[in-house]
Design an enzyme around this catalytic site. Structure first.
Site, PDB file in Angstrom:
ATOM      1  CE1 TYR A 199       0.943  -1.386   4.257  1.00  0.00           C
ATOM      2  CE2 TYR A 199       1.264   0.984   4.243  1.00  0.00           C
ATOM      3  CZ  TYR A 199       1.491  -0.259   4.818  1.00  0.00           C
ATOM      4  OH  TYR A 199       2.270  -0.343   5.929  1.00  0.00           O
ATOM      5  CG  ASP A 257       8.864   2.060   9.316  1.00  0.00           C
ATOM      6  OD1 ASP A 257       9.111   2.324   8.123  1.00  0.00           O
ATOM      7  OD2 ASP A 257       8.295   1.012   9.691  1.00  0.00           O
ATOM      8  CD  GLU A 304      31.105  -8.689  27.149  1.00  0.00           C
ATOM      9  OE1 GLU A 304      29.870  -8.764  27.213  1.00  0.00           O
ATOM     10  OE2 GLU A 304      31.787  -9.104  26.204  1.00  0.00           O
TER      11      GLU A 304
HETATM   12  N1  DAS Z   1       6.529   3.238   6.384  1.00  0.00           N
HETATM   13  C1  DAS Z   1       5.829   3.019   7.628  1.00  0.00           C
HETATM   14  C2  DAS Z   1       5.835   4.308   8.438  1.00  0.00           C
HETATM   15  O1  DAS Z   1       5.336   5.335   7.950  1.00  0.00           O
HETATM   16  C3  DAS Z   1       4.417   2.635   7.420  1.00  0.00           C
HETATM   17  C4  DAS Z   1       3.792   2.309   8.752  1.00  0.00           C
HETATM   18  O2  DAS Z   1       3.963   1.169   9.178  1.00  0.00           O
HETATM   19  O3  DAS Z   1       3.190   3.180   9.384  1.00  0.00           O
HETATM   20  O4  DAS Z   1       6.325   4.256   9.569  1.00  0.00           O
END
Ligand code: DAS
Length: 359
Positions: A56, A123, A316
């Site tokens: 999409y 994201d 470490e």
């Molecule tokens: N590309 C992703 C973003 O805009 C689409 C989503 O998962 O919302 O973060």
């Protein structure tokens, strides 16, 4: 006769009032005022067919259409929308964070705004939510919401996520809990939550557990965030107009120093070493990072392990000797957010370490 009647009427009114109180009949509650700030993402996405749950275009549907698509929102709050951006969140820049933060700060200062919802891509939702958690000086609920499927797909998750987000943002019992991410019926802390899976509806996880759940418009709380946030934070968006450059270098086996040197040459004020395990540093990289530290660049060790890193200072690596900072349990992308905000107020490595332990 009149006096007796008057006394009788008063006694009746008192009895009715008492009965209502006992029955718990609630006085009509006025609905909270919630502002939805839209930034884009899949929750505003559109696919060609109902079978397209993963194919999409993100950031297509405007905020007013999102709101119009859920008439039930009017039952839980007085809602209005603002289209702040219309981008896929992987394209967010630091300036987007600043603009969004300042808008939220201004809105929450208003007595006619009870809470804010930010519709966002999945994201970098965790980065935005953590940033807002660090810099917004308000107890009023701020809820970041996203979706894994576009609204055009079968079993789209955006509608219920947005309905739940508005409900939480308008809830008095959500006040003072820091910035939250509401998705898939869960209420997670913006500080802890991360996008752990990129192909399932149950995508967002907090290594230390969710704050609560929201089910059929009812909030169920299980814990509070222990780390400093919002009104208890030393950072204030109203005093921040830009963020310094902080970069992330991802390290696995066979790592070399190319990325680190390039980031230093690009003017990075700090480099997040996204190491394996305990933020481990390859033997060949240690002298390079020590040299970059010697040039004034902050070196921050983080871990890219999946289910939740926990970088221990001087375990470490001799962090005291090298004057490095550890990111504690923050993943690399959250460590970048905190380092960026912290560097607006200090470049002292001991102060940075305090900040990483407190936020
Ligand atoms: N590309 C992703 C973003 O805009 C689409 C989503 O998962 O919302 O973060």
């Amino acid at each position: 006769m009149h006096m007796n009647l008057a006394k009788f009427v008063i006694r009746c009114l008192v009895s009715i009032a008492a009965a209502l109180a006992v029955s718990g009949a609630s006085v009509a509650q006025t609905k909270p005022n919630v502002v939805i700030l839209a930034t884009g993402g899949t929750i505003a996405g559109a696919g060609a067919d109902v079978t397209n749950s993963a194919t999409y275009q993100a950031a297509k549907v405007p905020v007013d259409k999102l709101i119009a698509g859920i008439p039930q929102l009017a039952n839980v709050a007085n809602v209005r929308g603002e289209q702040v951006f219309q981008v896929a969140s992987e394209s967010f820049k630091n300036d987007n964070l600043i603009t969004l933060g300042k808008r939220i700060s201004a809105l929450l200062k208003r007595s006619d705004v009870d809470g804010v919802v930010v519709t966002h891509g999945t994201d970098t939702a965790e980065e935005t939510a953590y940033f807002l958690n660090l810099v917004i000086k308000s107890k009023k609920p701020i809820v970041v919401v996203a979706s894994m499927r576009p609204g055009t797909a079968m079993s789209a998750d955006g509608m219920l996520n947005l309905y739940n987000a508005v409900k939480v943002a308008g809830s008095k019992d959500a006040q003072g809990r820091g910035v939250m991410v509401v998705m898939n019926d869960e209420i997670n802390s913006g500080r802890d939550v991360t996008k752990a899976i990129n192909i399932k509806v149950e995508a967002f996880k907090s290594p230390w557990g969710a704050l609560g759940m929201v089910v059929e418009g009812q909030n169920y709380w299980f814990r509070r965030l222990d780390k400093r946030h919002t009104v208890n934070s030393e950072f204030d968006i109203d005093k921040i107009d830009s963020l310094p450059l902080v970069e992330i270098a991802y390290a696995g086996g066979n790592v070399n120093d190319t990325a680190y040197r390039a980031f230093a040459n690009a003017g990075a004020k700090a480099i997040i070493h996204a190491g394996p395990g305990n933020g481990s540093v390859s033997g060949t990289l240690v002298p390079v990072l020590r040299a970059l530290r010697g040039k004034g660049i902050q070196i921050i060790r983080s871990s890219h392990v999946n289910a939740g890193g926990f970088v221990l200072r001087n375990a470490e690596q001799p962090d005291d000797k090298y004057d490095w900072v550890v990111a504690h349990d923050l993943n690399p992308q959250k460590a970048r957010i905190l380092a960026s905000v912290a560097l607006t107020s200090t470049n002292d490595s001991k102060e940075l370490q305090r900040i990483f332990m407190e936020y």
